[in-house]
Design a protein around this motif. Structure first.
Motif, mmCIF file in Angstrom:
data_model
loop_
_atom_site.group_PDB
_atom_site.id
_atom_site.type_symbol
_atom_site.label_atom_id
_atom_site.label_comp_id
_atom_site.label_asym_id
_atom_site.label_seq_id
_atom_site.Cartn_x
_atom_site.Cartn_y
_atom_site.Cartn_z
ATOM 1 N N ASP A 14 0.809 -1.221 0.000
ATOM 2 C CA ASP A 14 0.000 0.000 0.000
ATOM 3 C C ASP A 14 0.845 1.275 0.000
ATOM 4 O O ASP A 14 0.322 2.363 -0.208
ATOM 5 C CB ASP A 14 -0.957 -0.002 1.194
ATOM 6 N N ASP A 15 2.152 1.149 0.233
ATOM 7 C CA ASP A 15 3.051 2.303 0.196
ATOM 8 C C ASP A 15 3.503 2.631 -1.232
ATOM 9 O O ASP A 15 3.989 3.725 -1.487
ATOM 10 C CB ASP A 15 4.327 2.033 1.015
ATOM 11 N N LEU A 16 3.382 1.671 -2.130
ATOM 12 C CA LEU A 16 4.003 1.777 -3.442
ATOM 13 C C LEU A 16 3.531 2.971 -4.268
ATOM 14 O O LEU A 16 4.347 3.627 -4.912
ATOM 15 C CB LEU A 16 3.780 0.484 -4.239
ATOM 16 N N ASN A 17 2.248 3.249 -4.268
ATOM 17 C CA ASN A 17 1.755 4.315 -5.144
ATOM 18 C C ASN A 17 2.104 5.717 -4.645
ATOM 19 O O ASN A 17 1.896 6.689 -5.364
ATOM 20 C CB ASN A 17 0.249 4.181 -5.386
ATOM 21 N N GLU A 18 2.688 5.827 -3.456
ATOM 22 C CA GLU A 18 3.082 7.140 -2.933
ATOM 23 C C GLU A 18 4.568 7.212 -2.624
ATOM 24 O O GLU A 18 4.998 8.005 -1.787
ATOM 25 C CB GLU A 18 2.250 7.482 -1.704
ATOM 26 N N LEU A 19 5.358 6.402 -3.306
ATOM 27 C CA LEU A 19 6.802 6.403 -3.054
ATOM 28 C C LEU A 19 7.457 7.733 -3.422
ATOM 29 O O LEU A 19 8.464 8.106 -2.832
ATOM 30 C CB LEU A 19 7.475 5.262 -3.801
ATOM 31 N N ASP A 20 6.890 8.458 -4.372
ATOM 32 C CA ASP A 20 7.445 9.762 -4.707
ATOM 33 C C ASP A 20 7.361 10.705 -3.510
ATOM 34 O O ASP A 20 8.307 11.429 -3.212
ATOM 35 C CB ASP A 20 6.764 10.372 -5.933
ATOM 36 N N LYS A 21 6.262 10.660 -2.786
ATOM 37 C CA LYS A 21 6.095 11.510 -1.597
ATOM 38 C C LYS A 21 7.060 11.081 -0.496
ATOM 39 O O LYS A 21 7.665 11.921 0.172
ATOM 40 C CB LYS A 21 4.655 11.460 -1.103
ATOM 41 N N ALA A 22 7.180 9.767 -0.289
ATOM 42 C CA ALA A 22 8.101 9.260 0.731
ATOM 43 C C ALA A 22 9.529 9.673 0.396
ATOM 44 O O ALA A 22 10.285 10.103 1.275
ATOM 45 C CB ALA A 22 7.989 7.741 0.838
ATOM 46 N N LEU A 23 9.903 9.561 -0.870
ATOM 47 C CA LEU A 23 11.247 9.947 -1.290
ATOM 48 C C LEU A 23 11.451 11.450 -1.121
ATOM 49 O O LEU A 23 12.489 11.889 -0.629
ATOM 50 C CB LEU A 23 11.486 9.537 -2.749
ATOM 51 N N ARG A 24 10.470 12.237 -1.485
ATOM 52 C CA ARG A 24 10.557 13.695 -1.368
ATOM 53 C C ARG A 24 10.818 14.110 0.084
ATOM 54 O O ARG A 24 11.564 15.040 0.344
ATOM 55 C CB ARG A 24 9.263 14.324 -1.892
ATOM 56 N N GLU A 25 10.217 13.391 1.024
ATOM 57 C CA GLU A 25 10.339 13.741 2.442
ATOM 58 C C GLU A 25 11.500 13.028 3.144
ATOM 59 O O GLU A 25 11.741 13.258 4.322
ATOM 60 C CB GLU A 25 9.026 13.410 3.153
ATOM 61 N N SER A 26 12.212 12.178 2.433
ATOM 62 C CA SER A 26 13.295 11.404 3.047
ATOM 63 C C SER A 26 14.564 12.242 3.209
ATOM 64 O O SER A 26 14.710 13.298 2.606
ATOM 65 C CB SER A 26 13.593 10.175 2.186
#
Length: 111
Positions: A68-80
């Motif tokens: 369920d995290d996969l479709n928002e990996l861009d957001k996770a990466l942006r905030e990493s």
């Protein structure tokens, strides 16, 4: 029901599940994330091959990464947060020459 038939049905269900998640990840293919590293800024893009690899990581290789995290990996990466970069250790057939590691702020996960 024979074991072979059960295995085929299970495989088919797994293939369908994979396809569902890869479809949900399609919008990532048009997204880019600019990240600051120790060598300046880099632009991270998503690819079909990379998305398949990320899906495979949810099967147990990457603890903390859920389907369920996969479709928002861009957001996770942006905030990493940037951790380190590392050159490749063996020749590759693609254009990758270095890996960049980023720590997800909300999970025990490196991207």
């Amino acid at each position: 029901m024979s074991k072979e038939l059960q295995k085929e049905e299970k495989k088919s269900a797994a293939a369908e599940l994979k396809e569902t998640y890869l479809q949900q990840m399609k919008p990532l293919l048009s997204k880019t994330v600019t990240k600051t590293t120790d060598e300046g800024e880099i632009v991270v893009k998503f690819s079909r091959k990379g998305n398949k690899h990320l899906y495979s990581d949810t099967l147990g290789r990457a603890k903390g990464l859920k389907k369920d995290d996969l479709n928002e990996l861009d957001k996770a990466l942006r905030e990493s947060d940037f951790v380190k970069s590392s050159p490749i250790t063996k020749a590759r057939k693609d254009d990758i020459t270095k890996f960049y590691y980023f720590k997800d702020k909300n999970k025990a996960l490196y991207l």
